[in-house]
Design a protein around this motif. Structure first.
Motif, mmCIF file in Angstrom:
data_model
loop_
_atom_site.group_PDB
_atom_site.id
_atom_site.type_symbol
_atom_site.label_atom_id
_atom_site.label_comp_id
_atom_site.label_asym_id
_atom_site.label_seq_id
_atom_site.Cartn_x
_atom_site.Cartn_y
_atom_site.Cartn_z
ATOM 1 N N ILE A 169 0.844 -1.190 0.000
ATOM 2 C CA ILE A 169 0.000 0.000 0.000
ATOM 3 C C ILE A 169 0.884 1.246 0.000
ATOM 4 C CG2 ILE A 169 -1.756 1.287 1.265
ATOM 5 C CD1 ILE A 169 -2.645 -1.403 2.438
ATOM 6 N N THR A 170 0.577 2.168 -0.896
ATOM 7 C CA THR A 170 1.207 3.491 -0.901
ATOM 8 C C THR A 170 0.111 4.536 -0.740
ATOM 9 O OG1 THR A 170 1.082 3.607 -3.316
ATOM 10 C CG2 THR A 170 3.117 2.744 -2.366
ATOM 11 N N SER A 171 0.364 5.582 0.081
ATOM 12 C CA SER A 171 -0.667 6.556 0.380
ATOM 13 C C SER A 171 -0.043 7.891 0.741
ATOM 14 C CB SER A 171 -1.541 6.076 1.550
ATOM 15 O OG SER A 171 -2.518 7.028 1.890
ATOM 16 N N THR A 172 -0.748 8.955 0.419
ATOM 17 C CA THR A 172 -0.293 10.290 0.813
ATOM 18 C C THR A 172 -0.564 10.555 2.290
ATOM 19 O OG1 THR A 172 -2.444 11.164 0.109
ATOM 20 C CG2 THR A 172 -0.636 11.237 -1.494
ATOM 21 N N GLU A 173 -1.464 9.755 2.887
ATOM 22 C CA GLU A 173 -1.761 9.906 4.310
ATOM 23 C C GLU A 173 -1.813 8.518 4.968
ATOM 24 O OE1 GLU A 173 -4.401 13.502 5.337
ATOM 25 O OE2 GLU A 173 -5.304 12.654 3.535
ATOM 26 N N PRO A 174 -0.663 7.853 5.119
ATOM 27 C CA PRO A 174 -0.657 6.484 5.646
ATOM 28 C C PRO A 174 -1.189 6.368 7.062
ATOM 29 C CG PRO A 174 1.571 7.391 5.578
ATOM 30 C CD PRO A 174 0.690 8.343 4.820
ATOM 31 N N GLU A 175 -1.096 7.450 7.843
ATOM 32 C CA GLU A 175 -1.574 7.388 9.225
ATOM 33 C C GLU A 175 -3.087 7.196 9.308
ATOM 34 O OE1 GLU A 175 -1.660 11.676 7.891
ATOM 35 O OE2 GLU A 175 -0.257 9.994 7.743
ATOM 36 N N ASN A 176 -3.793 7.421 8.192
ATOM 37 C CA ASN A 176 -5.244 7.260 8.191
ATOM 38 C C ASN A 176 -5.697 5.874 7.734
ATOM 39 O OD1 ASN A 176 -5.747 9.922 9.057
ATOM 40 N ND2 ASN A 176 -5.448 10.682 6.971
ATOM 41 N N ILE A 177 -4.744 5.009 7.381
ATOM 42 C CA ILE A 177 -5.089 3.632 6.994
ATOM 43 C C ILE A 177 -5.217 2.826 8.281
ATOM 44 C CG2 ILE A 177 -4.381 1.576 5.701
ATOM 45 C CD1 ILE A 177 -2.803 3.435 3.866
ATOM 46 N N TYR A 178 -6.419 2.633 8.756
ATOM 47 C CA TYR A 178 -6.623 1.986 10.054
ATOM 48 C C TYR A 178 -6.785 0.469 9.950
ATOM 49 C CZ TYR A 178 -11.647 2.010 8.942
ATOM 50 O OH TYR A 178 -12.874 1.819 8.355
ATOM 51 N N GLU A 179 -6.892 -0.064 8.721
ATOM 52 C CA GLU A 179 -6.935 -1.519 8.554
ATOM 53 C C GLU A 179 -6.512 -1.887 7.140
ATOM 54 O OE1 GLU A 179 -10.346 -3.794 10.086
ATOM 55 O OE2 GLU A 179 -10.422 -4.801 8.126
ATOM 56 N N ARG A 180 -5.736 -2.943 7.020
ATOM 57 C CA ARG A 180 -5.360 -3.480 5.711
ATOM 58 C C ARG A 180 -5.388 -4.992 5.809
ATOM 59 N NH1 ARG A 180 1.182 -2.094 6.035
ATOM 60 N NH2 ARG A 180 1.697 -3.808 7.475
ATOM 61 N N GLY A 181 -5.493 -5.670 4.668
ATOM 62 C CA GLY A 181 -5.545 -7.126 4.694
ATOM 63 C C GLY A 181 -5.921 -7.679 3.341
ATOM 64 N N ILE A 182 -6.433 -8.912 3.353
ATOM 65 C CA ILE A 182 -6.889 -9.566 2.124
ATOM 66 C C ILE A 182 -8.302 -10.074 2.340
ATOM 67 C CG2 ILE A 182 -4.583 -10.237 1.352
ATOM 68 C CD1 ILE A 182 -5.195 -13.058 2.413
ATOM 69 N N CYS A 183 -9.080 -10.125 1.254
ATOM 70 C CA CYS A 183 -10.404 -10.729 1.267
ATOM 71 C C CYS A 183 -10.448 -11.769 0.152
ATOM 72 C CB CYS A 183 -11.502 -9.689 1.082
ATOM 73 S SG CYS A 183 -11.287 -8.603 -0.349
ATOM 74 N N TYR A 184 -11.161 -12.886 0.394
ATOM 75 C CA TYR A 184 -11.150 -13.980 -0.580
ATOM 76 C C TYR A 184 -12.488 -14.694 -0.602
ATOM 77 C CZ TYR A 184 -10.207 -16.753 3.634
ATOM 78 O OH TYR A 184 -10.273 -17.321 4.887
ATOM 79 N N SER A 185 -12.743 -15.366 -1.742
ATOM 80 C CA SER A 185 -14.017 -16.042 -1.930
ATOM 81 C C SER A 185 -13.873 -17.043 -3.075
ATOM 82 C CB SER A 185 -15.119 -15.024 -2.248
ATOM 83 O OG SER A 185 -16.324 -15.671 -2.583
ATOM 84 N N THR A 186 -14.840 -17.962 -3.175
ATOM 85 C CA THR A 186 -14.872 -18.896 -4.308
ATOM 86 C C THR A 186 -15.603 -18.292 -5.504
ATOM 87 O OG1 THR A 186 -16.847 -19.927 -3.393
ATOM 88 C CG2 THR A 186 -14.732 -20.945 -2.845
ATOM 89 N N PRO B 266 -15.878 -14.657 -8.032
ATOM 90 C CA PRO B 266 -15.026 -13.520 -8.410
ATOM 91 C C PRO B 266 -15.402 -12.240 -7.660
ATOM 92 C CG PRO B 266 -15.794 -14.718 -10.356
ATOM 93 C CD PRO B 266 -16.564 -15.252 -9.198
ATOM 94 N N GLU B 267 -14.431 -11.316 -7.638
ATOM 95 C CA GLU B 267 -14.583 -9.984 -7.039
ATOM 96 C C GLU B 267 -14.986 -10.027 -5.568
ATOM 97 O OE1 GLU B 267 -13.411 -7.577 -8.674
ATOM 98 O OE2 GLU B 267 -13.255 -8.654 -10.579
ATOM 99 N N PRO B 268 -14.186 -10.672 -4.731
ATOM 100 C CA PRO B 268 -14.493 -10.668 -3.297
ATOM 101 C C PRO B 268 -14.343 -9.272 -2.706
ATOM 102 C CG PRO B 268 -12.308 -11.539 -3.669
ATOM 103 C CD PRO B 268 -12.926 -11.360 -5.031
ATOM 104 N N ASP B 269 -15.064 -8.999 -1.612
ATOM 105 C CA ASP B 269 -14.936 -7.726 -0.904
ATOM 106 C C ASP B 269 -14.820 -8.014 0.595
ATOM 107 O OD1 ASP B 269 -17.519 -8.322 -0.030
ATOM 108 O OD2 ASP B 269 -18.453 -7.059 -1.539
#
Length: 605
Positions: free
Chosen positions: A343-360, A362-365
């Motif tokens: 992740i690259t961001s102009t305001e990294p201090e505001n990224i309060y959660e990151r991770g991965i999402c997956y499903s069987t 397409p297009e998981p959220d």
């Protein structure tokens, strides 16, 4: 099955000794406590074991008199003598129940005296909140409330009631502002100028009225003026606002600040920032906003439980500048894999959660399966577990910034095929072909189970249904020399159809001689992996065996009946497969009393 043989020998020695004959245990139903609308605690006690070990104890209960473990609900509580407690749940409100304690030893099953209790009426929780008073004039004012309710009945009316005397009720002046739960606004009219009033919110359910906290206010000409400043310092997730308060009684302004929302006309029940007390100028910082979003804001002042608002202002936050990349998937196994992102961001201090999402699909959220990988920008990795073997999955990295979710590119991968995966099914039941010379196909799981690691049901030899107890008083087993494939006696044929049957002693000996046997775990269950000449695998769980009302040697013994009787004059024994998790083949093919309960692993031609 060395443990079973040891028990039989011990019993024989006891019978020829000079000790008194064992008796059934003595058990007392002591009391029923902690009775609610859906549960109760029952205390029992085994005061005498009858001279032999108490193998199980517990309670049974029913809405009918004289409950037993055969005709009512029951719950076990370990073994031995002394006091014990069972909490029974899932009861019906305002219902009479009958309960007994019980205990079992090798002589039989005994009960304590019956106790009777009545569950409580169902409790409903209702909370009524009275809003602050606002928009006060000489003859009108505004209030309202919020209703929270967990019951099943309908809230038939809600509103506010008021009076010039404390503790008003709906028998005084009141409004009716709809029904049901949630927030509402009430307008009080026809008031007298320069008069002190008391007001409460209320809710009515089945003619029962519940009131909120009492508030008070005085009618008259407004003496407090609130001005809302313009919004400044707008970023993607923050902004500054404030206001100015003028009042003839500044000492009565106990709170001032700003309220804001993404919908017009925000009030103090939306998001607020407090900016002190008294009159004069003040500023407040709004944080945690969503980027590229329209907001509405007002200054406010609280004076003697009356809220006065300033003019509404509006503004839009800036646009988010965050980029999310999804890494390739690695470390793929039968039920797990590793992925991550950068992740690259102009305001990294505001990224309060990151991770991965997956499903069987397409297009998981983030509403699919997710693994959180920390906060901020930079690289991260996450492990996906509990996956299904030989299955296509889709995965994305994501970042949450001020309640906005930003996704990376979608990746896909296929999990490795399970070594225990079936080769096909016969009559709707799966099998494994181990490459044996006989061509015999072994079922992937026991009768009564739905997966290889499940124990399934326990059967006495020659019987086709499980039961509550397995001993000489309940059955002696089938007295015959052969029954393979006969649905009247073969549990596999009876339960799975005529394409399945119990294996013979010779077929079990082929399995032992030509396969590799290894103690393993499958999904946390101890058992043995049986690897055939062709590399395909079978899993037998360490399900133990049933004796009396209890199961013994779980996580130790992998047992199952053959269809072959043991050659003996009394026709009371039969052959079974025996593998111990700790020692391996102690017997390989053993023989035991036919009344014991063992699992059944079917075979097919």
């Amino acid at each position: 099955m060395k443990k079973i043989c040891f028990i039989v020998i011990l019993v024989s020695l006891m019978l020829v000794s000079c000790k008194p004959e064992p008796e059934m245990a003595t058990v007392i139903t002591k009391e029923v406590t902690s009775i609610t609308s859906v549960s109760a605690k029952v205390i029992g006690s085994v005061t005498d074991d009858g001279g032999v070990e108490v193998m199980s104890r517990g309670v049974c209960w029913s809405t009918n008199v004289d409950p037993t473990i055969d005709n009512a609900m029951s719950m076990g509580s370990s073994s031995g003598i002394g006091n014990f407690e069972c909490e029974i749940k899932g009861l019906e409100p305002n219902t009479t129940y009958y309960v007994k304690a019980y205990a079992t030893n090798s002589v039989g099953l005994s009960y304590g005296e019956q106790k009777e209790f009545v569950t409580q009426e169902k409790e409903y929780l209702i909370e009524v909140i009275t809003n602050e008073i606002s928009n006060v004039t000489q003859t009108t004012a505004q209030c309202g409330g919020n209703i929270k309710y967990e019951g099943e009945e309908t809230i038939e009316a809600r509103g506010v009631c008021w009076s010039t005397s404390p503790e008003p009720t709906i028998d005084d002046f009141c409004t009716v502002d709809g029904s049901g739960v949630g927030g509402f606004i009430s307008n009080m009219t026809g008031l007298t100028d320069n008069t002190l009033y008391y007001v409460k919110a209320y809710a009515k359910v089945n003619d029962l009225v519940t009131y909120g906290e009492q508030k008070s206010f005085r009618t008259g000409e407004q003496q407090t003026i609130v001005t809302t400043y313009d919004v400044t310092n707008i970023t993607i997730n923050s902004a500054t606002c404030g206001g100015e308060i003028t009042s003839t009684e500044p000492e009565n302004i106990y709170e001032r600040g700003i309220c804001y929302s993404t919908t017009p006309e925000p009030d103090v029940y939306a998001s607020c920032v407090v900016g002190g007390a008294g009159d004069g100028s003040f500023t407040c910082n709004m944080t945690g906003l969503t980027d590229n979003t329209l907001y509405y804001v007002k200054a406010y002042a609280k004076v003697n439980d009356v809220v006065t608002y300033g003019e509404q202002k509006s503004f839009r936050t800036g646009e988010q500048q965050t980029i999310v990349m999804t890494n390739d998937v690695t470390n793929i196994t039968i039920n797990s894999a590793t992925c991550g992102g950068e992740i690259t961001s102009t305001e990294p201090e505001n990224i309060y959660e990151r991770g991965i999402c997956y499903s069987t699909t397409p297009e998981p959220d983030v509403y699919a399966s997710c693994v959180v990988g920390g906060t901020g920008d930079g690289s991260f990795t996450c492990n996906m577990t509990g996956l299904t073997d030989n299955t296509l999955y889709y995965v994305k990295a994501y970042a949450k910034v001020n309640d906005v979710v930003i996704y990376g590119e979608q990746k896909s991968f296929i999990t490795i095929k399970d070594i225990y995966a079936p080769d096909g099914n016969i009559g709707g039941y799966e099998y494994v072909d181990l490459g044996l010379p006989s061509g015999l196909k072994w079922a992937t799981h026991n009768v009564g189970a739905n997966a290889p690691e499940k124990y399934g049901n326990y059967f006495s030899w020659g019987e086709i249904s499980p039961k509550n107890e397995y001993n000489t008083s309940s059955t002696m087993g089938v007295q015959m020399t052969d029954f393979s494939g006969n649905p009247q006696y073969d549990a596999a044929t009876s339960n799975w159809g005529d394409t399945w049957r119990m294996p013979t002693k010779a077929e079990m000996e082929e399995l032992i001689a030509l396969c590799e046997w290894t103690s393993v775990q499958k999904n946390g269950v101890l058992g043995v992996k049986v690897t055939g000449p062709n590399g395909n695998c079978l899993f037998l769980p360490a399900a133990g065996h049933a004796y009396g009302p209890s199961i013994y040697f779980i996580d130790y013994g992998c047992y199952c009946w053959s269809s072959s009787p043991y050659d003996s004059s009394d026709n009371k024994l039969a052959y079974f497969l025996s593998y111990d998790i700790d020692t391996g083949f102690y017997e390989g093919i053993g023989h035991s009393e036919r009344y014991y309960g063992l699992p059944i692993r079917p075979v097919s031609e």
